[in-house]
Structure formats: C-alpha cells, structure tokens
Design a protein around this motif. Structure first.
Motif, PDB file in Angstrom:
ATOM      1  N   PRO A 118      36.552  44.206  33.935  1.00 41.35           N
ATOM      2  CA  PRO A 118      35.677  44.705  35.002  1.00 41.35           C
ATOM      3  C   PRO A 118      35.082  43.584  35.842  1.00 41.35           C
ATOM      4  O   PRO A 118      35.195  42.406  35.498  1.00 41.35           O
ATOM      5  N   PRO A 119      34.437  43.937  36.972  1.00 42.20           N
ATOM      6  CA  PRO A 119      33.708  42.940  37.747  1.00 42.20           C
ATOM      7  C   PRO A 119      32.643  42.289  36.873  1.00 42.20           C
ATOM      8  O   PRO A 119      32.310  42.811  35.803  1.00 42.20           O
ATOM      9  N   PRO A 120      32.097  41.118  37.291  1.00 45.04           N
ATOM     10  CA  PRO A 120      32.062  40.639  38.676  1.00 45.04           C
ATOM     11  C   PRO A 120      33.275  39.851  39.128  1.00 45.04           C
ATOM     12  O   PRO A 120      33.408  39.579  40.328  1.00 45.04           O
ATOM     13  N   GLY A 121      34.159  39.414  38.276  1.00 40.11           N
ATOM     14  CA  GLY A 121      35.286  38.605  38.708  1.00 40.11           C
ATOM     15  C   GLY A 121      36.192  39.370  39.663  1.00 40.11           C
ATOM     16  O   GLY A 121      36.661  40.457  39.332  1.00 40.11           O
ATOM     17  N   PRO A 122      36.479  38.833  40.862  1.00 40.12           N
ATOM     18  CA  PRO A 122      37.313  39.544  41.843  1.00 40.12           C
ATOM     19  C   PRO A 122      38.809  39.369  41.616  1.00 40.12           C
ATOM     20  O   PRO A 122      39.610  40.120  42.154  1.00 40.12           O
ATOM     21  N   VAL A 123      39.212  38.374  40.828  1.00 46.39           N
ATOM     22  CA  VAL A 123      40.637  38.033  40.706  1.00 46.39           C
ATOM     23  C   VAL A 123      41.429  39.162  40.047  1.00 46.39           C
ATOM     24  O   VAL A 123      42.582  39.401  40.391  1.00 46.39           O
ATOM     25  N   GLY A 158      43.207  50.307  40.265  1.00 45.88           N
ATOM     26  CA  GLY A 158      42.505  50.804  39.081  1.00 45.88           C
ATOM     27  C   GLY A 158      42.982  50.256  37.759  1.00 45.88           C
ATOM     28  O   GLY A 158      42.396  50.576  36.715  1.00 45.88           O
ATOM     29  N   LEU A 159      44.011  49.416  37.743  1.00 44.61           N
ATOM     30  CA  LEU A 159      44.571  48.957  36.469  1.00 44.61           C
ATOM     31  C   LEU A 159      43.695  47.934  35.767  1.00 44.61           C
ATOM     32  O   LEU A 159      43.928  47.636  34.588  1.00 44.61           O
ATOM     33  N   ARG A 160      42.685  47.408  36.446  1.00 49.29           N
ATOM     34  CA  ARG A 160      41.745  46.533  35.748  1.00 49.29           C
ATOM     35  C   ARG A 160      40.867  47.348  34.795  1.00 49.29           C
ATOM     36  O   ARG A 160      40.167  46.788  33.952  1.00 49.29           O
ATOM     37  N   TYR A 161      40.867  48.667  34.935  1.00 46.51           N
ATOM     38  CA  TYR A 161      40.119  49.566  34.043  1.00 46.51           C
ATOM     39  C   TYR A 161      41.101  50.323  33.140  1.00 46.51           C
ATOM     40  O   TYR A 161      41.005  51.541  32.971  1.00 46.51           O
ATOM     41  N   HIS A 162      42.026  49.600  32.536  1.00 48.64           N
ATOM     42  CA  HIS A 162      43.100  50.265  31.803  1.00 48.64           C
ATOM     43  C   HIS A 162      42.596  50.973  30.546  1.00 48.64           C
ATOM     44  O   HIS A 162      43.091  52.045  30.184  1.00 48.64           O
ATOM     45  N   ALA A 163      41.632  50.388  29.855  1.00 51.75           N
ATOM     46  CA  ALA A 163      41.076  51.059  28.674  1.00 51.75           C
ATOM     47  C   ALA A 163      40.357  52.346  29.081  1.00 51.75           C
ATOM     48  O   ALA A 163      40.524  53.393  28.439  1.00 51.75           O
ATOM     49  N   LEU A 164      39.562  52.273  30.139  1.00 46.87           N
ATOM     50  CA  LEU A 164      38.877  53.463  30.638  1.00 46.87           C
ATOM     51  C   LEU A 164      39.898  54.516  31.051  1.00 46.87           C
ATOM     52  O   LEU A 164      39.692  55.721  30.819  1.00 46.87           O
ATOM     53  N   MET A 220      40.277  58.579  30.220  1.00 45.18           N
ATOM     54  CA  MET A 220      40.324  59.610  31.258  1.00 45.18           C
ATOM     55  C   MET A 220      41.565  59.416  32.110  1.00 45.18           C
ATOM     56  O   MET A 220      41.479  58.928  33.249  1.00 45.18           O
ATOM     57  N   PRO A 221      42.736  59.790  31.609  1.00 46.40           N
ATOM     58  CA  PRO A 221      43.988  59.492  32.308  1.00 46.40           C
ATOM     59  C   PRO A 221      44.108  60.112  33.695  1.00 46.40           C
ATOM     60  O   PRO A 221      44.805  59.560  34.554  1.00 46.40           O
ATOM     61  N   SER A 222      43.459  61.237  33.936  1.00 43.36           N
ATOM     62  CA  SER A 222      43.605  61.908  35.228  1.00 43.36           C
ATOM     63  C   SER A 222      42.600  61.425  36.272  1.00 43.36           C
ATOM     64  O   SER A 222      42.634  61.894  37.414  1.00 43.36           O
ATOM     65  N   MET A 223      41.712  60.516  35.908  1.00 47.72           N
ATOM     66  CA  MET A 223      40.721  60.014  36.861  1.00 47.72           C
ATOM     67  C   MET A 223      41.416  59.184  37.938  1.00 47.72           C
ATOM     68  O   MET A 223      42.104  58.225  37.624  1.00 47.72           O
ATOM     69  N   PRO A 224      41.264  59.526  39.228  1.00 46.34           N
ATOM     70  CA  PRO A 224      41.911  58.733  40.287  1.00 46.34           C
ATOM     71  C   PRO A 224      41.351  57.316  40.334  1.00 46.34           C
ATOM     72  O   PRO A 224      40.200  57.069  39.969  1.00 46.34           O
ATOM     73  N   TYR A 225      42.172  56.388  40.778  1.00 43.84           N
ATOM     74  CA  TYR A 225      41.823  54.969  40.690  1.00 43.84           C
ATOM     75  C   TYR A 225      40.550  54.622  41.446  1.00 43.84           C
ATOM     76  O   TYR A 225      39.802  53.736  41.037  1.00 43.84           O
ATOM     77  N   HIS A 226      40.283  55.341  42.538  1.00 41.30           N
ATOM     78  CA  HIS A 226      39.106  54.987  43.327  1.00 41.30           C
ATOM     79  C   HIS A 226      37.798  55.423  42.675  1.00 41.30           C
ATOM     80  O   HIS A 226      36.719  54.969  43.081  1.00 41.30           O
ATOM     81  N   ALA A 232      35.955  47.072  24.724  1.00 38.66           N
ATOM     82  CA  ALA A 232      37.234  47.015  25.437  1.00 38.66           C
ATOM     83  C   ALA A 232      37.145  46.171  26.696  1.00 38.66           C
ATOM     84  O   ALA A 232      38.146  46.025  27.400  1.00 38.66           O
ATOM     85  N   ASN A 233      35.955  45.615  27.004  1.00 40.30           N
ATOM     86  CA  ASN A 233      35.789  44.790  28.194  1.00 40.30           C
ATOM     87  C   ASN A 233      36.148  43.340  27.883  1.00 40.30           C
ATOM     88  O   ASN A 233      35.660  42.763  26.913  1.00 40.30           O
ATOM     89  N   HIS A 234      36.983  42.735  28.707  1.00 39.33           N
ATOM     90  CA  HIS A 234      37.452  41.367  28.503  1.00 39.33           C
ATOM     91  C   HIS A 234      37.249  40.554  29.777  1.00 39.33           C
ATOM     92  O   HIS A 234      37.253  41.110  30.881  1.00 39.33           O
TER      93      HIS A 234
END
Length: 364
Positions: free
Chosen positions: A289-294, A302-308, A312-318, A340-342
C-alpha cells in the motif's frame, strides 16, 4: 475491536512450515471487510474506459516513436514508456475476469480489439482460469493454475521463473500463427494447445478444460483475431524489414518480464499444497500500500492490493484504495489485516529468495 487471531501467535505459525493448515479464520476481519465496504463495488465506466484507452494510446504511440527515432537514448526512453503503458493496459485482463457480465457494456470487446488481440493475449486466456485461483478449496493446491510453492523450491528456480518471461512475445506468435491453425485441422493438436498453451497459468500440471457456451463463441473470434494479426506482424517484415518487429518484441519482452516480477511477489508462495482458510490465503498474498508511489507502476490497476483482492475478488480496482484505507484504520496496528502489508518489491524478493536458500535446499 476484538480479533480472532493473536498477532504474535500468527507470526509464530508463519515462521514454521505448514502454517497454512493450522491458521484459523479471523472472523472479525472478514466481517469488517464485508461491513465497511457495502457502499463500494460498482465498476465505473468513467474510470475504466479512459484509463484503458489512455494507457493503450500512450503505449502504441511510444512503440511507434521507438521504431521511428534514430537516437539510442530516445529510443530506450520511449521503449520504457511503451513497456509501462502497455503493461497497465494489459492488466485490465484481470478486471475482466471479475466484473459482472452486465457491468461496463462493450468493455470486454473494446479491450480485446485494442489490447488483447494486438498483443496476442486475448481475454479468454485469463477468463475461466483466474477464477479457479480464487476458489476456496483450490487456492495453493495442485489444482490452482496460478500457484507454485516458489519459496520452497530450489534457489535457481526463481531466476528461471522470471527470465523465461522474456520469451513470451515469441511464444505468443508461434502459438497464434502456427499452433492455432494447425489445431483447426488436427484435433489432437487443438486439444494439446488448449490444455497446455491457452491460459495465463504458471502451474505446469494445470490442464484446461474445454470451453463451453458463451466462452466457446468468444474463444473462436478471439483465436481468429490473433491468428490474422500474428500473420500481419510476420508479413510486415517483408514491407518494413525485421527492425520494427524486433523493436516491438524487445519492448513487450520487458513488459512480460515486469509482469513476471509482479507475479513473483504477488504471494509469499509458502503453501505446500494443503487447502487453506480464507485468512491463510490472505496472509499468503501481498498488499504493497501507499505511501510509496512506485508500486503503482509495477503493480497497476489495483494489483498493489492483491491480498485485499483475495478478500473481495469482485471489488473494482478503483475502489480498492478506499477499502484498504477503511480496513487499515478500523482494524489497527497488530491486526491480521496488517500482516499482509509489505513495504515493496525488493524486500519481498529477498524474503522469497531467503526461503529458497533454507527450505528449498532442505527439501532437495
């Protein structure tokens, strides 16, 4: 809020092999994921369409620039821009597997015409495959097309896993231009190609089942599209020479390499084949997750939130950033959710590599 799991006990289990089978579900976290996000979840075309179109447009324009310019520095810079932009455009294939069929009318067709077919990666290669990765009883098992216990394999397996992606553009051309038409006249070839080379999977033991219903019709026109386009690419070499196609191949090889690196750190890959609870699946998956923008560059859409996403697989990326903010704030420090946050790609690669040096060598 009371949590089903104690953070210290969870960490102790994670430090030992086979922890997934022993880890119970954190029911408080699962309830929070349901209750705090009830107002989210509607895929918004006003976000999907511009994001996909701009990403694809920038990518194709940058490829054209990289082919046409002569300066090596400018060519490399444009190639990097093209790789990153087309990578983002390609990653919408992940959204297509989860959005409801009545959501975003025309988006699947538009994406395939603008991105999937031109890049020889039509949506059928992920649809009907990726959802198996989310099945409660299949995740992390031999039946999961997208799982390998990479952290438990031999140390050389990691560089081999990553570097093989460089051959993806060539493999896709061979598949589309040669194997697809051969399969049209030779049923055994068709069956072999479908089972082994028609899905974006990493499990070598996975065999895809034949398509049915609406999927069968989509496969036909998408296969026809990649066949025609692959031969158009080959034919272009007789008009423009090999240099333009080779430039595009190099750019798309970088895109494939970046996606493979993202895949490498999408999970911890520590499961040994047993069925897992939802919480164990969540903790074997990765949020950056943020704050890192890279991370938004190497894990876009949305793949930076892969554990999330596994919660909730049907949650849209935005909507994932807001869902993460709510859960992180509600559940607090020391919660299962924060487990799960790295911090980023390199610490994750180091963790997996270290595991191969200890557990992987011990299993050899």
């Amino acid at each position: 809020m009371q949590h089903t799991l104690d953070a210290a006990e969870t960490a102790r289990l994670q430090a030992q092999g086979g922890w997934h089978a022993q880890l119970p579900d954190d029911k408080a976290m699962l309830r929070a994921a349901r209750d705090l996000t009830k107002d989210l979840g509607e895929a918004r075309g006003a976000i999907y369409w511009p994001d996909m179109l701009v990403s694809a447009g920038i990518g194709y324009a940058a490829i054209a620039g990289a082919i046409l310019v002569s300066g090596i520095g400018v060519k490399i810079a444009l190639g990097i821009v093209a790789s990153l932009a087309l990578y983002r455009a390609l990653m919408f294939i992940h959204e297509l597997t989860h959005i409801h069929k009545s959501s975003l009318p025309g988006f699947r067709l538009g994406w395939n015409l603008l991105v999937g077919i031109p890049l020889l990666t039509p949506s059928f290669m992920y649809e009907g495959v990726h959802t198996l990765h989310h099945k409660r009883t299949q995740y992390g098992t031999i039946e999961d097309p997208e799982y390998l216990p990479l952290a438990l394999m031999k140390p050389w397996s990691l560089p081999a896993f990553v570097l093989v992606a460089l051959l993806a553009p060539l493999a896709l051309v061979i598949r589309s231009a040669i194997l697809v038409p051969l399969g049209a006249v030779l049923p055994p070839v068709r069956r072999f190609v479908w089972q082994r080379f028609s899905s974006l999977s990493i499990n070598p033991d996975f065999r895809r089942k034949p398509p049915e219903g609406a999927m069968k019709r989509r496969v036909f026109w998408q296969e026809l599209g990649v066949f025609v386009w692959s031969w158009a690419l080959i034919g272009s070499t007789f008009v423009f020479g090999w240099a333009p196609l080779l430039t595009a191949f190099v750019i798309l090889s970088v895109t494939a390499l970046l996606n493979q690196l993202r895949t490498l750190v999408a999970h911890l890959w520590e499961n040994e084949g047993e069925a897992m609870t939802v919480t164990a699946q969540f903790l074997d998956s990765v949020n950056v997750p943020p704050p890192g923008p890279v991370a938004e560059i190497w894990a876009p859409v949305g793949l930076r939130y892969h554990a999330l996403h596994h919660l909730m697989p049907s949650m849209p990326y935005h909507d994932l950033p807001e869902a993460h903010r709510r859960l992180n704030a509600e559940l607090g420090d020391g919660s299962t959710y924060q487990g799960a946050n790295h911090p980023g790609m390199f610490p994750l690669v180091a963790r997996i590599a270290k595991s191969t040096m200890t557990r992987g060598r011990a299993r050899a």
